[in-house]
Design an enzyme around this catalytic site. Structure first.
Site, PDB file in Angstrom:
ATOM      1  N   ASP A 167       0.888  -1.250  -0.069  1.00 13.03           N
ATOM      2  CA  ASP A 167       0.153   0.147   0.050  1.00 13.03           C
ATOM      3  C   ASP A 167       1.021   1.302  -0.123  1.00 13.03           C
ATOM      4  O   ASP A 167       2.082   1.155   0.647  1.00 13.03           O
ATOM      5  CB  ASP A 167      -0.977  -0.142   1.083  1.00 13.03           C
ATOM      6  N   HIS A 226       2.504   3.912  -8.889  1.00 10.04           N
ATOM      7  CA  HIS A 226       2.282   2.563  -9.238  1.00 10.04           C
ATOM      8  C   HIS A 226       3.624   1.969  -9.812  1.00 10.04           C
ATOM      9  O   HIS A 226       3.814   0.865  -9.590  1.00 10.04           O
ATOM     10  CB  HIS A 226       1.179   2.396 -10.033  1.00 10.04           C
ATOM     11  N   ARG A 241       2.059  -5.086   6.113  1.00 12.06           N
ATOM     12  CA  ARG A 241       1.229  -4.038   5.413  1.00 12.06           C
ATOM     13  C   ARG A 241       2.096  -2.714   5.430  1.00 12.06           C
ATOM     14  O   ARG A 241       2.679  -2.606   6.345  1.00 12.06           O
ATOM     15  CB  ARG A 241       0.154  -3.781   5.889  1.00 12.06           C
ATOM     16  N   TRP A 249       2.813   8.094  -2.173  1.00 14.36           N
ATOM     17  CA  TRP A 249       4.371   8.403  -2.731  1.00 14.36           C
ATOM     18  C   TRP A 249       4.365   9.299  -3.753  1.00 14.36           C
ATOM     19  O   TRP A 249       5.136  10.232  -3.648  1.00 14.36           O
ATOM     20  CB  TRP A 249       4.929   6.978  -3.096  1.00 14.36           C
ATOM     21  N   GLU A 288       1.332 -13.407  11.855  1.00 17.23           N
ATOM     22  CA  GLU A 288       2.132 -12.494  12.526  1.00 17.23           C
ATOM     23  C   GLU A 288       1.811 -11.294  11.773  1.00 17.23           C
ATOM     24  O   GLU A 288       2.383 -11.039  10.564  1.00 17.23           O
ATOM     25  CB  GLU A 288       3.462 -12.807  13.032  1.00 17.23           C
ATOM     26  N   LEU A 332      10.489 -20.795  -5.591  1.00 14.42           N
ATOM     27  CA  LEU A 332       9.697 -19.516  -4.622  1.00 14.42           C
ATOM     28  C   LEU A 332       8.437 -19.744  -5.433  1.00 14.42           C
ATOM     29  O   LEU A 332       8.256 -19.735  -6.555  1.00 14.42           O
ATOM     30  CB  LEU A 332      10.077 -18.329  -4.654  1.00 14.42           C
ATOM     31  N   SER A 390      -7.425  -5.390  -5.573  1.00 14.69           N
ATOM     32  CA  SER A 390      -8.480  -5.957  -4.756  1.00 14.69           C
ATOM     33  C   SER A 390      -9.890  -5.920  -5.614  1.00 14.69           C
ATOM     34  O   SER A 390     -10.036  -5.002  -6.596  1.00 14.69           O
ATOM     35  CB  SER A 390      -8.744  -5.125  -3.309  1.00 14.69           C
TER      36      SER A 390
END
Ligand code: IPE
Ligand code: IPE
Ligand code: MG
Length: 225
Positions: free
Chosen positions: A11, A28, A173, A16, A192, A122, A56
């Protein structure tokens, strides 16, 4: 211990850009550069799964110009940068509903997923047109379709986009907001949570290390003592 699965709510791109009196899309663009750096460093650390929240189901509320710019950045990232990442042993999975995406982007995504399916370094999940509530509804629909009358945690997990993967150990976040914004509601039951004020385009591999070392100090009890 290095977390097996790290999930990130990336986020702060807009803020920015705003700080620099630039249009949001510049944020972006800078954010994509951060994605590339962070994917590489996560991969080097030996993390198994990295999940990045890119778009989202609620982000459609943004002005069409911003949505279009985001999709064009995404499509460039998938076509160009992911090919490179796939040579580095990364396996791509998309979490989210791709059904309404432009056909060419959809085929591009599916082809990268296919090309990288045997990579083992990964697993990179990109949450795209993703909403956790929608994902849970998808699970209900699938269970009804298959006539499952006695759900278990294992059955529910097996119908999620993240089927077969461990739940996130660490949820990061950026940009200082203490909320989940419809991300991975089922999977983060015992993650966590780490919130940093750094805006996503300013987030560096050093910041990632700081998050991991904070994670390593946490006492995870999972309801025990
Ligand atoms: C995150 O940055 C990127 C997406 C949600 C696509 P934002 O665009 O939400 O940036 P802020 O929160 O407005 O600063
Ligand atoms: C969450 O960020 C979604 C992504 C990072 C893709 P938002 O900027 O959309 O979240 P809210 O609106 O601040 O909750
Ligand atoms: Mg935001």
């Amino acid at each position: 211990m290095i977390p097996e699965h790290i999930a990130i709510i990336m986020d702060g791109n807009g803020r920015w850009a705003k700080k620099r009196s630039l249009p949001r899309v510049f944020g972006h663009r800078q954010g994509v550069k951060t994605v590339k750096k962070i994917v590489k460093s996560v991969s080097r650390l030996g993390v198994k799964v990295l999940t990045l929240y890119a778009f989202s189901t609620e982000n459609w509320k943004r002005p069409k110009t911003e949505v279009d710019a985001l999709f064009s950045l995404l499509s460039r990232f998938i076509k160009k940068d992911l090919k490179e990442l796939s040579d580095a042993g990364i396996k791509l999975r998309i979490l989210g509903d791709l059904s309404k995406f432009p056909q060419d982007l959809k085929s591009e995504i599916l082809s990268v997923c296919k090309d990288t399916e045997n990579n083992t370094d990964l697993e990179l999940n990109i949450a795209l047109n993703y909403g956790a509530r929608q994902e849970i509804i998808k699970v209900f629909e699938e269970m009804l379709k298959q006539g499952i009358k006695k759900p278990t945690e294992e059955i529910v997990s097996s119908f999620l986009y993240t089927a077969g993967q461990p739940d996130p150990d660490l949820l990061i976040r950026t940009s200082g907001e203490f909320r989940i914004s419809n991300f991975l509601l089922w999977q983060i039951a015992y993650s966590e949570i780490y919130v940093t004020d750094k805006l996503w385009p300013d987030f560096t591999p050093k910041d990632l290390e700081a998050a991991i070392s904070e994670f390593q100090k946490r006492d995870r009890r999972f309801g025990g003592i």
